[in-house]
Design an enzyme around this catalytic site. Structure first.
Site, PDB file in Angstrom:
ATOM      1  N   TYR A  80      -1.905   0.847   9.511  1.00 25.07           N
ATOM      2  CA  TYR A  80      -1.975  -0.416   8.301  1.00 25.07           C
ATOM      3  C   TYR A  80      -0.796   0.146   7.494  1.00 25.07           C
ATOM      4  O   TYR A  80       0.010  -1.240   7.588  1.00 25.07           O
ATOM      5  CB  TYR A  80      -3.623   0.220   8.191  1.00 25.07           C
ATOM      6  CG  TYR A  80      -3.132  -0.395   6.738  1.00 25.07           C
ATOM      7  CD1 TYR A  80      -3.452  -1.434   6.198  1.00 25.07           C
ATOM      8  CD2 TYR A  80      -3.355   0.932   5.402  1.00 25.07           C
ATOM      9  CE1 TYR A  80      -3.875  -1.906   4.525  1.00 25.07           C
ATOM     10  CE2 TYR A  80      -3.522   0.011   4.122  1.00 25.07           C
ATOM     11  CZ  TYR A  80      -3.663  -0.880   3.876  1.00 25.07           C
ATOM     12  OH  TYR A  80      -3.360  -1.696   2.583  1.00 25.07           O
ATOM     13  N   THR A  87       0.952  -1.438  -0.109  1.00 28.64           N
ATOM     14  CA  THR A  87      -0.134   0.487  -0.051  1.00 28.64           C
ATOM     15  C   THR A  87       0.404   1.285   0.103  1.00 28.64           C
ATOM     16  O   THR A  87       1.753   1.251   0.617  1.00 28.64           O
ATOM     17  CB  THR A  87      -0.557   0.262   1.455  1.00 28.64           C
ATOM     18  OG1 THR A  87      -1.360   1.473   1.643  1.00 28.64           O
ATOM     19  CG2 THR A  87      -0.441   0.007   2.365  1.00 28.64           C
TER      20      THR A  87
END
Length: 350
Positions: free
Chosen positions: A143, A119
């Site tokens: 995250y 990501t």
């Protein structure tokens, strides 16, 4: 290696299921492992499905052995930034610890190829809002940190084992399969485009815009929105790259330009043809103001060329999927099955 067995973890989820559709066009044998915590089994339109946890090392070892797996595509993960802020240990477990277990199983069984779903959150707040693969990794939420740890693990393992990987750092994934076979079906999804579609369909009362005071042209966050089918095609290109002997590499997967939240909502209302109730709220923790990909490297390394780089097309495909979901909830067969049935009926009644 020709016709390798491929294990796709998280293949019942949003991006993984779209990658399966692209893999279906190739001669690979595919096994899908998913615990269905957020994915849906009816989204798995290719491969043999196994219901289970990617962190279950005994199960993973059995799959690798029984199916002669030569490559792993690893999508299984938790991906909601606000949830990662409130439950960081959940994210370090699912995204880091379980990836560690999966990699150990791969090394034990001689699986030498690995495509990792990462990501842009690993960059945090890059200078100028644009990140290339050499930008500092300074995540601002658990995250991003959990994915960064897994990336470093892959790099370290690849340095000492016959284990090559492609890490794809993708930016804001959006849209759905152009043929409406699958799409984003996660309940309580926080992705802007999904939330906007649900509001358009009357499934949500409004859309919240979090933060209007960012240092951006209109004060709202700016993101690089990438069609999920282009992301899927990048994963298949990564498979070809590894099987052709390419060395380990990390690549951004984005279009290289961004849209603000306001621009996305203006376009969604134009696509929908009706106004959507929009409300403005305070910033959420963990959200950067601008995040856009320098995606030149993926084009040169994988030969990847986007096919859906158009915001209106992206949002139209997402809205089409919401209409398809409504049909299915009302008991109608999937659109693609109904279409095929109509074709057969027409052929039998000239």
């Amino acid at each position: 290696m020709s016709d390798p067995g491929i294990l796709v973890t998280g293949g019942a989820g949003y991006v993984g299921s779209h990658a399966l559709l692209r893999l279906r066009e190739r001669p690979f044998r595919v096994v899908v492992l998913d615990d269905l915590s957020t994915g849906r089994e009816d989204a798995v339109l290719h491969g043999e499905f196994v219901h289970g946890d990617v962190g279950d090392m005994a199960l993973v070892r059995q799959i690798l052995r029984d199916h002669d797996i030569g490559l792993v595509m690893h999508f299984a993960a938790k991906t909601v930034v606000p949830e990662s802020v409130s439950s960081p240990l959940l994210y370090y477990d699912c995204n880091t610890a379980k990836t560690r277990n999966l990699v150990e199983c791969c090394v034990e069984h001689g699986v030498g190829h690995f495509v990792f779903s990462s990501t842009a959150a690993v960059y945090g707040v890059p200078a100028g809002g644009m990140a290339n693969e050499d930008s500092p990794l300074l995540p601002i939420n658990p995250y991003g940190s959990s994915k960064m740890m897994s990336e470093r693990m892959l790099t370290d393992v690849s340095a000492v084992e016959p284990f090559r990987h492609v890490t794809l750092r993708y930016f804001n994934v959006a849209g759905s399969d152009p043929q409406c076979r699958i799409g984003q079906s996660k309940e309580n999804c926080t992705l802007l485009t999904k939330v906007a579609c649900e509001a358009a369909m009357g499934l949500r009362r409004h859309v919240s815009i979090y933060g209007t005071d960012y240092d951006t042209p209109d004060g709202t966050g700016v993101r690089d929105y990438v069609h999920v089918d282009d992301i899927a095609r990048a994963h298949v290109a990564a498979v070809d790259y590894l099987l052709d002997g390419g060395p380990s590499v990390t690549l951004n997967c984005g279009y290289g330009h961004g849209y603000s939240v306001r621009e996305v909502m203006d376009t969604m209302q134009a696509v929908h043809g009706k106004p959507i109730d929009i409300r403005f709220e305070d910033r959420r923790p963990g959200d950067p103001p601008t995040l856009i990909a320098d995606a030149s490297r993926i084009r040169s390394v994988l030969g990847w060329q986007p096919e859906h780089d158009d915001l209106e097309e992206i949002l139209q495909s997402a809205l089409d999927w919401e209409h398809e979901l409504r049909r299915r909830r009302q008991g109608a067969p999937p659109h693609w099955q109904a279409t095929a049935a109509n074709v057969r009926a027409a052929a039998s009644n000239p």
